[in-house]
Design a protein around this motif. Structure first.
Motif, PDB file in Angstrom:
ATOM      1  N   PRO A 208       0.797  -1.241   0.000  1.00 18.25           N
ATOM      2  CA  PRO A 208       0.000   0.000   0.000  1.00 18.25           C
ATOM      3  C   PRO A 208       0.825   1.285   0.000  1.00 18.25           C
ATOM      4  N   TYR A 209       2.122   1.195   0.298  1.00 21.86           N
ATOM      5  CA  TYR A 209       2.982   2.376   0.252  1.00 21.86           C
ATOM      6  C   TYR A 209       3.401   2.726  -1.172  1.00 21.86           C
ATOM      7  N   ASP A 210       3.142   1.830  -2.108  1.00 19.07           N
ATOM      8  CA  ASP A 210       3.524   2.073  -3.495  1.00 19.07           C
ATOM      9  C   ASP A 210       2.540   3.041  -4.157  1.00 19.07           C
ATOM     10  N   PHE A 211       3.064   3.916  -5.003  1.00 19.72           N
ATOM     11  CA  PHE A 211       2.246   4.950  -5.650  1.00 19.72           C
ATOM     12  C   PHE A 211       1.141   4.336  -6.516  1.00 19.72           C
ATOM     13  N   ASP A 212       1.402   3.183  -7.124  1.00 20.16           N
ATOM     14  CA  ASP A 212       0.439   2.560  -8.042  1.00 20.16           C
ATOM     15  C   ASP A 212      -0.519   1.600  -7.361  1.00 20.16           C
ATOM     16  N   PHE A 213      -0.491   1.547  -6.049  1.00 19.62           N
ATOM     17  CA  PHE A 213      -1.322   0.594  -5.307  1.00 19.62           C
ATOM     18  C   PHE A 213      -2.806   0.737  -5.647  1.00 19.62           C
TER      19      PHE A 213
END
Length: 286
Positions: free
Chosen positions: A165-170
């Motif tokens: 969930p910390y990823d920009f594309d989540f």
């Protein structure tokens, strides 16, 4: 026994390690760890050992015992030790349907029961409302718990589910598939608009096998492999067979990046960020 990767700097000697956490990841033919300083949110050291995975768990245990004989840092009095297992036998259960008394039943609906297994469960933090039920070798678990004097155990997938969930594309509405490749097997985790749709671990022999499983999983979920973003991680070269085959069939292919909320020593930043994403993710479970 020599590590395949060993990274630290002078800051390790200057830090009171009794205030740090040791995060240990055990996989098939691998034993890795990082030293994490929670005060600065910084990783101070990393080591990773590789050995030929054995059919019998007792042989893997013997190799890990050799690591302990060679690596004296493991006997440091850390603030805490977290043991993580990258075990292939795991299943996700909705928390509202889970009962601790039935954890073996949940697992054995999917996988046959094995001798010398210990069945454990991770209750994942909100808003996931999931429980990860998994099995590890009882002797290996007992050995590591005794050596480290710890009862803190998680599954590697539980850490990944907290990291993605910390990823920009989540929250990509067209979907995002995270692939964590290890030796002869990989984990695929698929989201659409921030909702977890699938996570499974599968064997592979070539990059084309991973392409096949990815495309099949994406299509079964009603997503378009030409629009889904694919994020690849693991100890892979940029010209690896896995990357090359995925690049042929997936238009939106990128490497997983380091978790942005942590600090990394300079030598770690010199390594590709996708190498030890699953190991760094353990800091989210402390």
């Amino acid at each position: 026994m020599q590590p395949a990767f060993a990274v630290d700097d002078a800051s390790l000697l200057e830090t009171d390690l009794t205030t740090c956490h040791l995060l240990v990841l055990v996989g098939q033919g691998t034993f890795s760890y990082v030293v994490f300083d929670p005060a600065g949110g910084k990783f101070l050291a990393l080591k990773s050992y590789n050995f030929q995975p054995q059919k019998l768990a007792v042989a893997d245990l013997e190799m890990i015992e050799r690591v302990f004989d060679a690596d004296k840092l493991l006997f440091t009095a850390f603030k805490s030790v977290l043991l993580a297992f990258d075990a292939s036998v795991s299943t996700l259960v909705p928390e509202n349907q889970y009962s601790p008394q039935l954890k073996k039943d949940f697992l054995h609906m999917v996988y046959p029961e094995k001798l010398q297994e210990a069945v454990l469960a991770d209750v994942l933090p909100p808003p996931m409302s999931l429980v990860n039920v998994y099995a590890v070798d009882k002797d290996l678990l007992g050995f590591l718990r005794k050596e480290f004097s710890t009862d803190r155990v998680v599954h590697a997938h539980s850490a990944l589910l907290q990291a993605y969930p910390y990823d920009f594309d989540f929250r990509n509405h067209d979907g995002v598939a995270y692939i964590m490749a290890q030796r002869n097997r990989f984990t695929i985790t698929i989201y659409a608009a921030g909702k977890l749709l699938n996570q499974q671990e599968l064997p592979y022999q070539s990059g084309l096998d991973i392409v096949y499983h990815l495309v099949n999983a994406v299509r079964v979920l009603g997503l378009d492999e030409q629009k889904v973003k694919v994020k690849l991680g693991g100890p892979l070269a940029k010209d690896s067979d896995i990357y090359q085959e995925l690049h042929k069939f997936v238009p939106h292919l990128e490497w997983v990046q380091r978790l942005p909320e942590f600090q990394y020593i300079g030598k770690m930043q010199e390594m590709p960020g996708y190498y030890f994403h699953n190991l760094y993710a353990l800091a989210l479970c402390v």
